[in-house]
Design a protein around this motif. Sequence first.
Motif, short mmCIF file in Angstrom:
data_model
loop_
_atom_site.label_atom_id
_atom_site.label_comp_id
_atom_site.label_asym_id
_atom_site.label_seq_id
_atom_site.Cartn_x
_atom_site.Cartn_y
_atom_site.Cartn_z
N ASN A 149 44.36 52.78 47.44
CA ASN A 149 45.19 51.58 47.55
C ASN A 149 44.48 50.40 48.21
OD1 ASN A 149 47.54 51.89 46.17
ND2 ASN A 149 48.59 52.96 47.82
N GLN A 150 43.16 50.42 48.18
CA GLN A 150 42.44 49.29 48.73
C GLN A 150 41.79 48.52 47.58
OE1 GLN A 150 40.78 52.30 51.78
NE2 GLN A 150 40.12 50.30 52.51
N GLU B 173 39.76 46.22 47.42
CA GLU B 173 38.34 45.93 47.47
C GLU B 173 37.49 47.13 47.06
OE1 GLU B 173 40.45 45.95 49.84
OE2 GLU B 173 39.75 46.96 51.66
N LEU B 174 38.12 48.29 46.98
CA LEU B 174 37.36 49.46 46.54
C LEU B 174 37.40 49.65 45.03
CD1 LEU B 174 38.18 52.17 49.24
CD2 LEU B 174 36.12 50.79 48.95
N ASP B 175 38.28 48.93 44.36
CA ASP B 175 38.40 49.09 42.92
C ASP B 175 37.07 48.95 42.21
OD1 ASP B 175 41.06 49.57 42.99
OD2 ASP B 175 41.70 47.60 42.32
N VAL B 176 36.35 47.91 42.55
CA VAL B 176 35.09 47.63 41.86
C VAL B 176 34.09 48.76 42.07
CG1 VAL B 176 33.08 46.13 41.81
CG2 VAL B 176 35.36 45.14 41.83
N ALA B 177 33.98 49.20 43.30
CA ALA B 177 33.04 50.29 43.59
C ALA B 177 33.41 51.54 42.80
CB ALA B 177 33.04 50.59 45.09
N CYS B 178 34.70 51.82 42.72
CA CYS B 178 35.15 52.99 41.99
C CYS B 178 34.82 52.85 40.51
CB CYS B 178 36.66 53.18 42.16
SG CYS B 178 37.13 53.69 43.81
N LEU B 179 35.02 51.68 39.97
CA LEU B 179 34.70 51.46 38.56
C LEU B 179 33.21 51.65 38.30
CD1 LEU B 179 36.97 48.43 37.63
CD2 LEU B 179 37.00 50.72 36.63
N ARG B 180 32.41 51.13 39.20
CA ARG B 180 30.96 51.29 39.04
C ARG B 180 30.57 52.75 39.06
NH1 ARG B 180 27.98 47.02 38.69
NH2 ARG B 180 28.69 45.03 39.53
N LEU B 181 31.20 53.47 39.95
CA LEU B 181 30.93 54.90 40.03
C LEU B 181 31.23 55.56 38.69
CD1 LEU B 181 30.21 57.28 41.86
CD2 LEU B 181 32.64 57.56 42.30
N LEU B 182 32.40 55.24 38.15
CA LEU B 182 32.78 55.83 36.86
C LEU B 182 31.81 55.41 35.76
CD1 LEU B 182 36.67 55.53 37.00
CD2 LEU B 182 35.29 57.60 37.12
N ALA B 183 31.41 54.15 35.81
CA ALA B 183 30.49 53.66 34.79
C ALA B 183 29.16 54.40 34.87
CB ALA B 183 30.27 52.16 34.96
N SER C 226 44.90 52.48 36.72
CA SER C 226 46.13 52.12 37.41
C SER C 226 45.69 51.71 38.81
CB SER C 226 47.05 53.34 37.46
OG SER C 226 48.14 53.10 38.30
N SER C 227 44.90 50.66 38.83
CA SER C 227 44.18 50.29 40.04
C SER C 227 45.11 49.77 41.12
CB SER C 227 43.16 49.21 39.71
OG SER C 227 43.83 48.12 39.11
N ALA C 228 44.55 49.59 42.28
CA ALA C 228 45.33 49.13 43.41
C ALA C 228 45.79 47.69 43.20
CB ALA C 228 44.51 49.24 44.69
#
Lengths: 359, 359
Positions: B102-103, B105-115, B125-127
Amino acid sequence: MASKATIHDVAQQAQVSAGSVSRALNNYPHVSEELKNRVLAAAVALDYQPAYLAHGLRRGRSNSVGFLVGTIANPVISTIFEAAAEALSTEGFTITLVSSRNQAELDVACLRLLASRQVSGLMVSSAAEAPEPARELIAELGIPTVLLDREASAEAHVHAVQSDHASSIKEAVAHLTEQGHRQVAFLGGPADFYPTRQRYAAYRDALRALDLPRRRELCRFTSFTERAAYAEALLLLRSAPPPSALIVAGNIILAGALMALQDLSLVVGRDIALVACDDIHLTRLYRPPITAIRRDLKLLGATAARLLLQGMQEGAGAAERVITLPTELTLRESTQYAPTRLPSAPAGGEEFAGVALAR
Amino acid sequence: MASKATIHDVAQQAQVSAGSVSRALNNYPHVSEELKNRVLAAAVALDYQPAYLAHGLRRGRSNSVGFLVGTIANPVISTIFEAAAEALSTEGFTITLVSSRNQAELDVACLRLLASRQVSGLMVSSAAEAPEPARELIAELGIPTVLLDREASAEAHVHAVQSDHASSIKEAVAHLTEQGHRQVAFLGGPADFYPTRQRYAAYRDALRALDLPRRRELCRFTSFTERAAYAEALLLLRSAPPPSALIVAGNIILAGALMALQDLSLVVGRDIALVACDDIHLTRLYRPPITAIRRDLKLLGATAARLLLQGMQEGAGAAERVITLPTELTLRESTQYAPTRLPSAPAGGEEFAGVALAR
DNA sequence: ACAGTCGCAGAAATCGTTTTCCGACAGGTG
DNA sequence: CACCTGTCGGAAAACGATTTCTGCGACTGT
């Protein structure tokens, strides 16, 4: 685009070999400051992201841990796993999630899937229990594993985190007895399910220790669906003489039981005392609030993650570990007042019992 | 052990080349029946499981889809994802789960990880919402994506499944109005959150259309924590004149609101009418049962999965799709009886209106 | 009988990393 | 000056699959 640059592109950009790039990026010894800086600069410039698949292939491990759940659509499970996922992801692991949809026969297939994904660790809150083929598979897979609230295993690489269900159940029965209850019923999950077995054993032992009547029909087991729990709860509540207190395991089952109580027009805390085995919004917000056995779900998940990280680090090294976390009985109004069904209020009690018997 | 046999072992066992094994196993054309049988037999004999990492590396796709969630510890979210995971896994895809806690600012980092994990599809279903860097990243990643109940995107590879929150909110306001309510309050999630925006807009439009007073202080937004929701609900309920009806968005927020109501000794259905925006156990089992806006969460998840499967099949082919699924207002006792706070006592009504105008 | 297809399957290249092997060079020692 | 030790980094061999390339027979049509 983002994952387009390979290690060779970086190597070319930095005028070094691919191997050196790898060494520089992975903090190998014997890499000069100067080269490391050049490589780092080039990597940043090209927005280089190492290809995970190639990395895993070469390294032999996938840096991802498999989660096997019966269902993730259960707040208790999902809270545990969320905590575990957080701890694991800060250590650089990815989570591969597989749900066996609460079908025990799918457990094995799900495990095989995770194994073929070459997960480096396993976290299991499977649908079924016990002598099951899934346990054998986990044993022979040799992957570091943590079982969540399941029967521990003797395998060296299979660890477990459990909750001390028993002590709180005993406490709950004692509390109910103090309030004058003698007909204490128990509605559990599937009978071979570890938490259910623990709770049931504690319940039975407590009844025996306190010299309460042990009636088989006051003790029922159900699958994890609201409908089934509802049906079992109805049967249980209609038995004669009716229970004056009820202990229900699990949040789905609680929902079914509450529906049954409402259909029978039994008011919680007045007609019957109620103890729930997981503290969720519903238990706190229900009127009256429902006495519940609490446990720190986040701690459970985090502990499991810690165990798994240890297990993955030491390889097939040390022996299995089992950690048991405490539970806590939180008293609320649902068990606070002596229900009218208690034989202590003779006339009213009889009447209510009569009505209950007549349906 | 299970994943020890490689394709070369199978090749040796069947006395053929590795390439032929691959062709036989993957149903390539021009493979003789006889060879296929021999290979199949050898594969079974050795319990051969293709190594996922190598497979993915060569094929260029990972056969796994990434799930980005704000939190999985929310029954609504987890039910949706469970349904999606089921549909995807029957098509042979694995789920890689990442939580941004639910942060935003972490969305982008998480997406990069997935990428970097080279997922072949993305379910988000991002924050956070809106002009956010996460949206840009999704756009430029070029990975087929489905947004769940989020603002749709114009990118060809970014699809969306949404719920028609508006119509049920309007229906709810109309229903409340029919019961005589004029001071209808709204407690929503974060103001930039898509479902909240939809609901709020519908609420505001309905008030306008029905000529009800629109008071800013009856309209509050909160983050997705019980504590915050509780605090905002307190403020909202204490405003003068107090609301006679309350619409709350989301299940966590509902919990906070109910706590506030209980603390203020306001009885739902008597002192205040209540409408919830997701139908969970709590809404059905609360006394009185709470009127709720229902939606088929499993359908939502399954539809999202279907959209994603289509998107991954056609590559960067066709254009983006947006599917809107219906919601349904289920009336229960929480809005059934005219609350005591209603201005049906005339003097009070005038007074209330006056205060309302004065803001 | 001969060129042209076609079906089949082995050999080898390839995916993007990590890791092993090895050679070059510098600096200190006998 | 020869010799060892130790640091550094390039070349190439893995990892385990898929895919391309290639060649060998068999079949067809004239």
